[in-house]
Write an enzyme that holds these catalytic residues in place. Structure first.
Site, PDB file in Angstrom:
ATOM      1  N   ASP A   1       0.814 -14.034 -10.106  1.00 58.06           N
ATOM      2  CA  ASP A   1       0.325 -14.152  -8.722  1.00 58.06           C
ATOM      3  C   ASP A   1       0.392 -15.600  -8.242  1.00 58.06           C
ATOM      4  OD1 ASP A   1      -0.188 -11.465  -8.659  1.00 58.06           O
ATOM      5  OD2 ASP A   1      -2.363 -11.648  -8.949  1.00 58.06           O
TER       6      ASP A   1
ATOM      7  N   ASN B   1       5.935 -12.489 -15.993  1.00 53.43           N
ATOM      8  CA  ASN B   1       4.660 -11.784 -16.149  1.00 53.43           C
ATOM      9  C   ASN B   1       4.392 -11.421 -17.599  1.00 53.43           C
ATOM     10  OD1 ASN B   1       3.562 -11.760 -13.553  1.00 53.43           O
ATOM     11  ND2 ASN B   1       4.767  -9.988 -12.923  1.00 53.43           N
TER      12      ASN B   1
ATOM     13  N   HIS C   1      -0.250 -11.453 -15.511  1.00 49.94           N
ATOM     14  CA  HIS C   1      -0.183 -11.211 -14.069  1.00 49.94           C
ATOM     15  C   HIS C   1      -0.928 -12.252 -13.216  1.00 49.94           C
ATOM     16  CE1 HIS C   1       2.067  -7.473 -14.163  1.00 49.94           C
ATOM     17  NE2 HIS C   1       1.380  -7.141 -15.245  1.00 49.94           N
TER      18      HIS C   1
ATOM     19  N   ASP D   1      14.893 -13.112  -4.194  1.00 52.03           N
ATOM     20  CA  ASP D   1      14.235 -12.436  -5.311  1.00 52.03           C
ATOM     21  C   ASP D   1      14.029 -13.438  -6.446  1.00 52.03           C
ATOM     22  OD1 ASP D   1      13.562  -9.520  -6.281  1.00 52.03           O
ATOM     23  OD2 ASP D   1      14.537 -10.510  -7.988  1.00 52.03           O
TER      24      ASP D   1
ATOM     25  N   GLU E   1       8.238  -9.149  -5.999  1.00 53.67           N
ATOM     26  CA  GLU E   1       8.706 -10.546  -6.082  1.00 53.67           C
ATOM     27  C   GLU E   1       9.857 -10.815  -5.124  1.00 53.67           C
ATOM     28  OE1 GLU E   1      10.949  -8.345  -9.422  1.00 53.67           O
ATOM     29  OE2 GLU E   1       9.041  -8.212  -8.363  1.00 53.67           O
TER      30      GLU E   1
END
Length: 307
Positions: free
Chosen positions: A203, A194, A199, A186, A230
Site C-alpha cells: 500500500d 507484496n 501488503h 502498471d 497496481e
C-alpha cells in the site's frame, strides 16, 4: 440581541432605546451614514438582529432607505420593522413590497413594541441559521462528491472519476479535433513486491508511485487516476503522442530518482511499464492496454506506443 433604531427624531430614538434596552443592545445613530456603517453597506458585515426604521424621515424617505438595504445580499434575512404614524393601506403596502417584515404605529405600547422586536430578531436568527445549514449541507455534498471520485488509498482520481473524464475527453476530441492521449501504467512485479514485503508495504508503494505520477502531470487538465490494483492511468487532454512521450519520460526519471526498493526485482527498485495511445485510435483504452502489454513483453520498465 442587537437592535438598530433609525429615526430622525432624537426624542423618538431616546424613547425606543429606553423601551427596548431591557431586551437587547440598542444602537441608535443620529444620522443615516451611521446606520449604513452599522448595517455594513460597504463592509458586507452586519451583526444587527432587527431594524426599526422610521417610515417618514425628512433627510431621506424610509422606503428608499429600505430598498437600498435590501439591495445588499448580506442583509436579505435581516428583519425590518417600519415605525410609522400612519396606517394608510397603500403606504404600508409599499413598505411590505420594499421588503419590510412588520410595522408598528406611533405611539406603540411598550409590551407590543418589545414583542414585535423580539419576533423580528428571532426571525432573522432563524433565517440565518437556515442559510448556515444550507451552506454546511452544500459543503458536505461537495466533500462527499469529491470523496466519491477519489481513491482512498492514493488520493488520485478513482476509476469512476477516470471513466467520467475519459468519456468527456473522447467527446471533446471528436468535436474539437484536439488530440488526447492515454497512458496506462502498471507496476512491474508488484505481486513479488507484496509477497516479499507484505501488503502494508505494498500500500505504501502504491502511494509513492501515485505521488510520482501526480507530480509528473504538470497541467490542470491532466488526470492521474488509479485504474485498479497496481494499474494507473494518465489522461492527457490536448496532447499528442510526442507530448505523452515527454510525460512518460518524466515518470520513468522520477521513479528512478525515487528509488523505491524492490527486493525481488532485477533492478532492485520499483519500475513501471507504460502503454501510450492517442485518440487517433478507434478504441483508446484498448489500444493503450495493448501497448502496455507490449511494454511488459519487451522486458518492463519501458514505454510502448499503440500501433
Amino acid at each position: 440581541m442587537n437592535i438598530l433604531v433609525i429615526d430622525d427624531s432624537a426624542l423618538i430614538r431616546a424613547i425606543l432605546t429606553r423601551t427596548l434596552t431591557p431586551i437587547g443592545a440598542v444602537h441608535a445613530p443620529g444620522d443615516l451614514q451611521g446606520a449604513r456603517d452599522l448595517l455594513g453597506f460597504h463592509s458586507g458585515q452586519c451583526d444587527m438582529d432587527v431594524v426599526l426604521l422610521d417610515l417618514e424621515m425628512p433627510e431621506r424617505d424610509g422606503l428608499s432607505f429600505l430598498r437600498d438595504l435590501r439591495a445588499h445580499p448580506h442583509l436579505a434575512d435581516l428583519s425590518v420593522i417600519m415605525v410609522t404614524s400612519t396606517q394608510e393601506t397603500e403606504r404600508l403596502d409599499d413598505a411590505f413590497a420594499a421588503g419590510a417584515n412588520d410595522y408598528v404605529t406611533k405611539p406603540a405600547h411598550d409590551n407590543v413594541l418589545r414583542a414585535r422586536t423580539l419576533h423580528g430578531a428571532r426571525l432573522t436568527r432563524a433565517l440565518r441559521a437556515a442559510k448556515d445549514r444550507e451552506r454546511e449541507l452544500a459543503a458536505a455534498n461537495v466533500q462527499l462528491e469529491q470523496l466519491s471520485l477519489t481513491d482512498a488509498l492514493t488520493g488520485l482520481a478513482n476509476r469512476r472519476a477516470f471513466d467520467q473524464q475519459y468519456t468527456q475527453a473522447l467527446a471533446l476530441a471528436q468535436r474539437s479535433r484536439m488530440p488526447s492521449t492515454l497512458i496506462m501504467a502498471d507496476i512491474d512485479h508488484f505481486k513479488r513486491y507484496n509477497d516479499a514485503l507484505g501488503h502494508p508495504a505494498g500500500d505504501a508503494c502504491l502511494q509513492q508511485v501515485a505521488a510520482v505520477l501526480q507530480h509528473s502531470c504538470h497541467r490542470r487538465t491532466d488526470l492521474a487516476a488509479r485504474y485498479g490494483g497496481e494499474e494507473f492511468a494518465l489522461l492527457l487532454l490536448d496532447t499528442d503522442l510526442r507530448g505523452a512521450q515527454e510525460v512518460a519520460g518524466r515518470v520513468h526519471a522520477a521513479l528512478e530518482d525515487a528509488a523505491i526498493p524492490h527486493p525481488d526485482h532485477p533492478l532492485g527498485r520499483v519500475t513501471l511499464s507504460l502503454g501510450l495511445a492517442s485518440t487517433a485510435a478507434a478504441d483508446l483504452k484498448g489500444a493503450a492496454d495493448a501497448a502496455l502489454y507490449r511494454a511488459k513483453a519487451q522486458g518492463r520498465n519501458t514505454t510502448a506506443e499503440a500501433h
